[in-house]
Design a protein around this motif. Structure first.
Motif, PDB file in Angstrom:
ATOM      1  N   UNK A 127     -18.584 162.807  30.940  1.00  0.00           N
ATOM      2  CA  UNK A 127     -17.731 162.253  30.302  1.00  0.00           C
ATOM      3  C   UNK A 127     -16.046 162.034  30.907  1.00  0.00           C
ATOM      4  N   UNK A 128     -16.055 162.397  31.982  1.00  0.00           N
ATOM      5  CA  UNK A 128     -14.317 162.468  32.229  1.00  0.00           C
ATOM      6  C   UNK A 128     -14.010 163.250  31.877  1.00  0.00           C
ATOM      7  N   UNK A 129     -14.909 164.617  31.721  1.00  0.00           N
ATOM      8  CA  UNK A 129     -14.186 166.002  31.886  1.00  0.00           C
ATOM      9  C   UNK A 129     -15.192 166.895  32.617  1.00  0.00           C
ATOM     10  N   UNK A 130     -16.230 166.534  31.651  1.00  0.00           N
ATOM     11  CA  UNK A 130     -18.046 167.851  32.505  1.00  0.00           C
ATOM     12  C   UNK A 130     -19.142 166.676  33.048  1.00  0.00           C
ATOM     13  N   UNK A 131     -19.839 167.374  33.398  1.00  0.00           N
ATOM     14  CA  UNK A 131     -21.058 166.782  33.327  1.00  0.00           C
ATOM     15  C   UNK A 131     -21.885 166.630  32.336  1.00  0.00           C
TER      16      UNK A 131
END
Length: 269
Positions: A127-131
């Protein structure tokens, strides 16, 4: 990105990463492990030799992967190793380095008699920060039943939801449903999960926020399409910056096969 298969393919902007199953001894198969190779986008040929994702593991299967802009995350199932039986994940750098010699344990399956392992068929999105790793969760369920579970994993390889012995994000709660493999894509600031319920012959979906909360209505997802067949399907959902596409196999009672396609969400340009 491929999932629920014997191989998975990702792209980091410069090269492809192909992850596949490799027998330790093709003439007398003893252990099957995940091998990986980088491929040139110009020639399709390997740019270096193969390497193992988790050399210390047992028999491995069902790889899935995603790329976060710096590293890949590869998820897979261990089906024989007593130490890491269940669903695991590890990061892989574009240089072929695996910085997680001890894989992230998304969940640990209790060892049982041979053939008793319940497959999880993981899928991944970023998501751009985490999976987010999503999976078919058959642990301690009624015979033939399963739920859909998920968990976030950080860029540094930390499990952010749940523990290896308890689900992090409970997407469905009915343990008697005949849940098929789950797929996931990130679009419009949230994750979209899709799966098939075999007895009902329907495709179901759910939405999960970047914070790890199930945001769609219902305790067991919402209906996306009726398959009209007793043949199990593996739905595939993929997304870009503006839209997502869901596709699935169909078959009627006469064995005639087809493909269903549905746009599940679209953003304005």
């Amino acid at each position: 990105v491929a999932s629920n298969t014997v191989c998975a393919l990702g792209f980091d902007g410069a090269q492809y990463l192909l992850v596949y199953l490799q027998a330790s001894n093709p003439l007398a198969v003893t252990t099957i492990q995940l091998s990986a190779e980088f491929l040139s986008p110009l020639t399709g040929l390997p740019t270096a030799g193969p390497f193992l994702i988790a050399a210390a593991g047992g028999n491995q299967m069902n790889p899935a992967l995603a790329f976060d802009g710096a590293n890949y995350l590869v998820a897979w199932e261990e089906i024989t190793s007593s130490a890491t039986l269940g669903l695991n994940a590890a990061r892989v750098s574009p240089a072929g380095v695996v910085p997680d010699p001890v894989p992230v344990g998304v969940y640990r399956e209790q060892a049982g008699p041979p053939g008793s392992y319940e497959g999880s068929f993981p899928a991944l999105a970023f998501d751009g920060s985490n999976y987010l790793v999503v999976y078919h969760d058959g642990r301690a369920q009624l015979s033939g039943g399963a739920t859909v579970s998920a968990a976030r994993i950080s860029l540094t390889g930390l499990l952010l939801d749940g523990t290896p012995t308890s689900p992090g994000i409970t997407v469905t709660s009915d343990k008697s449903q005949d849940i098929g493999p789950v797929n996931v894509a990130f679009l419009g600031g949230q994750y979209w999960l899709v799966w098939e319920v075999g007895v009902q012959n329907q495709l179901y979906g759910a939405q999960v926020s970047i914070g790890g909360a199930v945001t769609s209505p219902g305790a067991n997802g919402f209906s996306l399409a009726t398959n009209g067949s007793s043949i199990r399907v593996i739905p595939v959902v993929s997304a870009n910056a503006h839209s997502a596409l869901l596709s699935w196999d169909t078959a009627d009672n006469l064995g005639k096969f087809g493909v269903g396609v549905q746009a599940i969400f679209a953003l304005l340009p």
